[in-house]
Scaffold this active site. Structure first.
Site, PDB file in Angstrom:
ATOM      1  N   HIS A 504      -5.215   1.288  -8.017  1.00 37.93           N
ATOM      2  CA  HIS A 504      -4.379   2.112  -7.504  1.00 37.93           C
ATOM      3  C   HIS A 504      -4.700   3.620  -7.967  1.00 37.93           C
ATOM      4  O   HIS A 504      -4.055   4.420  -7.114  1.00 37.93           O
ATOM      5  CB  HIS A 504      -2.756   1.876  -7.611  1.00 37.93           C
ATOM      6  CG  HIS A 504      -1.989   2.091  -6.580  1.00 37.93           C
ATOM      7  ND1 HIS A 504      -2.007   3.229  -5.732  1.00 37.93           N
ATOM      8  CD2 HIS A 504      -1.043   1.246  -5.859  1.00 37.93           C
ATOM      9  CE1 HIS A 504      -0.920   3.467  -4.847  1.00 37.93           C
ATOM     10  NE2 HIS A 504      -0.248   2.048  -4.829  1.00 37.93           N
ATOM     11  N   ASP A 508      -5.490   4.459  -2.679  1.00 40.54           N
ATOM     12  CA  ASP A 508      -4.022   4.198  -2.418  1.00 40.54           C
ATOM     13  C   ASP A 508      -3.773   3.046  -1.252  1.00 40.54           C
ATOM     14  O   ASP A 508      -5.125   2.989  -0.605  1.00 40.54           O
ATOM     15  CB  ASP A 508      -3.532   5.671  -1.759  1.00 40.54           C
ATOM     16  CG  ASP A 508      -3.357   6.825  -2.833  1.00 40.54           C
ATOM     17  OD1 ASP A 508      -2.955   6.388  -3.841  1.00 40.54           O
ATOM     18  OD2 ASP A 508      -3.473   7.965  -2.502  1.00 40.54           O
TER      19      ASP A 508
END
Length: 531
Positions: A504, A508
């Site tokens: 992450h 995204d």
């Protein structure tokens, strides 16, 4: 005095670790000067170098920062002169080098040379098993093999440990029959790192008779981290500190560059551990007597076998634990209709059977992975701590089970390769991986990884990211399911479920979803891969 083969070609040999450079007495080395052979004299300088001279001319380059620069070829070879060991002739100590960036220890598989053999530069000296593969170690100098310090089969040899000794003359071989390693070649580097342990004063301050003296350290454990600052320490030091329950803020300064705290500083630190007390409190409900390896006490009826941990298994455990601990994983899953791929695969294999072409479903998956990565390059990236590196070519790491552990050989430039070439490359790399014959550049690197367990009947799983990569695709097997057909009627189709693990910090959720959309499109319409 003996001069190496490099010096005979007009270069100067160095010795990393003695802290001095020799020059001929009566003359000063200047830029571009030629020094005739005279008596050598040791002169301390800032850099740790030693030069050997013979009766010939030696070229010395310009001075920088008050330390002469001389040409260096290898740092894992140490030359010892007769002045340092009067009872032995000049010789070369050959230490175990780091054959890969992650290598900390190695195992000698076999020696290709025996004592007394003449060796030349580039000759295969021995085979060394590293954390990932078995590689040949070439002879760094010409001469005669005088002594083998570690026999074939020796395990867990630390990098820098003395392997063997090479001499110039054959008659000098017998003089090393009783030679014993004093450990100087392996201990030289650690001594410097172990020198700066400023923490001992804090440990020495704790023993005063008053019992309240040990109390001050705990407050500092909480107060400094609360400021939001992070300790200036290497990743290895952070992992070791976490394992030992130590707070890095207790170490005032490290021995690394610019005061960086290293793993050796953590090992040498004698301060108060932060975690043991909490760990002891948390495990109060467990039995006090635990076996050495951890876990629960074993009953008399339990039968077990303990197996030694291989170097490969140690590295796998270390890297995967680091990945799960440091990388914020999240997972995205999608199902792909595999009917068109299965049909196209059958047609190609039948048409090109005489040419020896036999494609697998995994070949299509690797190709689709590369093409999807070209469409969404954010997933073809790596986390580099202070920046994100985006790759312009797609090198797919393919997980292969070697029987001794997992390794990921790399298929390079997949986006520009055809399916037949991908298939041939994967088979060749997987075969050599199982034999332990991969070269470091063939399994180190890669921009994205594919792990396929479908052939074992697994329909879905999640994989651990291979750092510093940002994504890994976990592929399950195909299975027949009832799905909605093109006309809206129920139909039976071969479906494959894939799950992508994403970092992450780099990718995204919406970006990862776009990548899977492109991947699904290529798998359900495989003709598009040929465009």
């Amino acid at each position: 005095m003996w001069v190496s083969s490099v010096a005979r070609r007009g270069l100067t040999r160095l010795n990393g670790g003695s802290g001095q450079v020799t020059r001929c007495s009566g003359q000063v080395a200047r830029c571009g000067a030629t020094i005739d052979k005279m008596t050598c004299q040791a002169i301390p300088v800032a850099s740790t170098l030693v030069v050997s001279h013979k009766k010939q001319s030696t070229f010395v380059s310009s001075q920088t920062h008050n330390a002469q620069r001389v040409l260096l070829r290898r740092t894992d070879v140490q030359k010892t002169s007769t002045r340092r060991m009067a009872d032995l002739p000049s010789h070369i100590k050959v230490a175990l080098p780091a054959l890969s960036p992650t290598m900390e220890m190695g195992t000698i598989v076999n020696w290709e040379k025996k004592v007394g053999d003449q060796v030349s530069e580039g000759d295969l000296l021995c085979e060394i098993e590293t954390d990932k593969a078995t590689m040949g170690f070439e002879t760094p100098e010409e001469g005669y093999l005088a002594k083998i310090m570690l026999d074939a089969g020796s395990k867990d040899i630390p990098v820098g440990k003395l392997l063997c000794i090479i001499v110039e003359n054959a008659e000098d071989v017998a003089k090393f029959a009783d030679f014993v390693d004093d450990g100087s070649s392996a201990v030289a580097a650690p001594k410097e790192a172990a020198a700066p342990p400023p923490p001992p004063p804090a440990a020495a301050a704790a023993p005063p008779p008053t019992p309240a003296a040990p109390a001050p350290p705990p407050p500092s454990l909480v107060s400094q981290p609360a400021s939001g600052d992070r300790p200036f320490a290497s990743p290895a030091a952070k992992r070791l500190a976490a394992e030992r329950g130590l707070d890095l803020f207790q170490i005032k300064s490290g021995s690394g560059m610019d005061g960086m705290i290293t793993s050796r500083d953590v090992e040498n630190f004698k301060g108060v551990a932060a975690a043991p007390a909490a760990a002891a409190a948390g495990s109060a409900g467990f039995p006090a007597a635990m076996p050495l390896g951890g876990g629960f006490p074993l009953g008399d009826h339990m039968v077990f076998t303990d197996a030694d941990t291989s170097n490969m298994r140690k590295v796998i455990a270390k890297r995967l634990q680091q990945s799960k601990h440091e990388i914020p994983h999240y997972y995205l899953t999608v199902e792909c209709n595999m009917e068109n791929v299965m049909k196209l695969r059958g047609e190609i294999n039948k048409t090109y059977e005489k040419e020896g072409v036999k494609l697998s479903v995994n070949d299509f998956i690797i190709k689709a992975t590369a093409l999807a990565s070209k469409r969404v390059p954010q997933c073809n990236s790596a986390w580099m701590d202070s920046f994100i590196r985006e790759y312009h070519t797609c090198d797919v790491s393919v997980a292969v089970d070697t029987g001794a552990g997992l390794i990921t050989p790399i298929v390079t430039n997949v986006e520009s390769k055809g399916l037949a070439e991908i298939s041939e490359t994967v088979k060749e790399l997987a075969g050599r991986a199982k034999e332990g014959r991969l070269q470091p550049h063939e399994f180190q690197g890669g921009s994205i990884t594919v792990s396929n367990l479908g052939m074992f009947g697994i329909n879905q799983f999640t994989a651990i990211i291979n750092p510093p990569q940002a994504c890994i695709l976990a592929v399950g097997g195909t299975e027949k399911k009832v799905v909605v057909g093109k006309t809206g009627e129920p139909t039976v189709a071969s479906m494959m479920r894939v799950t992508m693990s994403c970092d992450h910090r780099v990718v995204d959720g919406a970006v990862g979803a776009q990548w899977l959309q492109h991947f699904k499109k290529f798998m359900e319409n495989p003709q598009a891969m040929l465009l």
